[in-house]
Design a protein around this motif. Structure first.
Motif, PDB file in Angstrom:
ATOM      1  N   ILE A  60      89.081-133.675 -18.408  1.00  6.58           N
ATOM      2  CA  ILE A  60      88.231-133.250 -19.516  1.00  6.58           C
ATOM      3  C   ILE A  60      89.109-132.970 -20.725  1.00  6.58           C
ATOM      4  N   LEU A  62      88.319-131.755 -24.514  1.00  8.67           N
ATOM      5  CA  LEU A  62      87.316-131.349 -25.503  1.00  8.67           C
ATOM      6  C   LEU A  62      87.628-131.882 -26.897  1.00  8.67           C
ATOM      7  N   ASP A  64      88.097-134.825 -27.609  1.00  8.85           N
ATOM      8  CA  ASP A  64      87.384-136.095 -27.725  1.00  8.85           C
ATOM      9  C   ASP A  64      85.899-135.909 -28.040  1.00  8.85           C
ATOM     10  N   ALA A  65      85.401-134.685 -27.938  1.00  8.05           N
ATOM     11  CA  ALA A  65      83.967-134.419 -28.116  1.00  8.05           C
ATOM     12  C   ALA A  65      83.673-134.011 -29.553  1.00  8.05           C
ATOM     13  N   ALA A  66      82.584-134.559 -30.109  1.00  9.57           N
ATOM     14  CA  ALA A  66      82.159-134.150 -31.447  1.00  9.57           C
ATOM     15  C   ALA A  66      81.820-132.662 -31.440  1.00  9.57           C
ATOM     16  N   ARG A  67      81.161-132.211 -30.410  1.00  4.31           N
ATOM     17  CA  ARG A  67      80.829-130.801 -30.202  1.00  4.31           C
ATOM     18  C   ARG A  67      80.726-130.604 -28.698  1.00  4.31           C
ATOM     19  N   PRO A  68      81.475-129.653 -28.134  1.00  8.07           N
ATOM     20  CA  PRO A  68      81.388-129.446 -26.683  1.00  8.07           C
ATOM     21  C   PRO A  68      79.946-129.169 -26.252  1.00  8.07           C
ATOM     22  N   LEU A  70      77.439-131.189 -26.179  1.00 10.46           N
ATOM     23  CA  LEU A  70      76.412-131.887 -26.935  1.00 10.46           C
ATOM     24  C   LEU A  70      75.327-132.402 -25.993  1.00 10.46           C
ATOM     25  N   TYR A 116      80.856-124.504 -28.831  1.00  8.93           N
ATOM     26  CA  TYR A 116      79.614-124.681 -28.090  1.00  8.93           C
ATOM     27  C   TYR A 116      78.454-124.092 -28.884  1.00  8.93           C
TER      28      TYR A 116
END
Length: 123
Positions: A60, A62, A64-68, A70, A116
């Motif tokens: 994992i 985070l 790489d995530a636009a918003r954790p 999502l 988040y």
């Protein structure tokens, strides 16, 4: 006969900094730590469902995530959504969705640990 589930029995957010996320939950949301937590997490004494912040699982990232989280909607009950809203604003916490009426009482969303989206309702 088929077997069914009862509903969520445990909820955890994966975070990069467990200590900072736990401090956010304690200082801004008033959560209290459970008597026992595993070494990779902080579990809070929330009812009826335990809630925790925990280290990232392998693989994992985070960043790489636009918003954790999502696409996940996580609501917390409070006795006074308006007062909690005002406390979070005074502490500089970013409000993501303004106070509104819902079938579950007044509600609003705010930025929680590590980005988040969390929603509070009640009161």
């Amino acid at each position: 006969m088929s077997v069914a589930i009862d509903g969520p029995d445990f909820v955890a957010l994966q975070v990069r900094d467990v200590a900072a996320a736990a401090a956010f939950c304690e200082q801004h949301l008033g959560l209290r730590r459970a008597a026992v937590s595993p070494p990779h997490a902080v579990v809070f004494d929330t009812k009826p469902t335990p809630f925790a912040v925990r280290e990232l699982l392998p693989g994992i990232n985070l960043a790489d995530a636009a918003r954790p989280g999502l696409g996940v909607v996580l609501w917390f009950r409070t006795p006074d959504a308006h007062q909690l809203h005002d406390q979070l604003v005074a502490a500089g916490i970013k409000i993501l969705a303004p106070m509104a009426n819902s079938p579950f009482g007044p509600m609003f969303s705010f930025e929680g640990p590590e980005g988040y989206t969390l929603t509070a309702h009640g009161g």
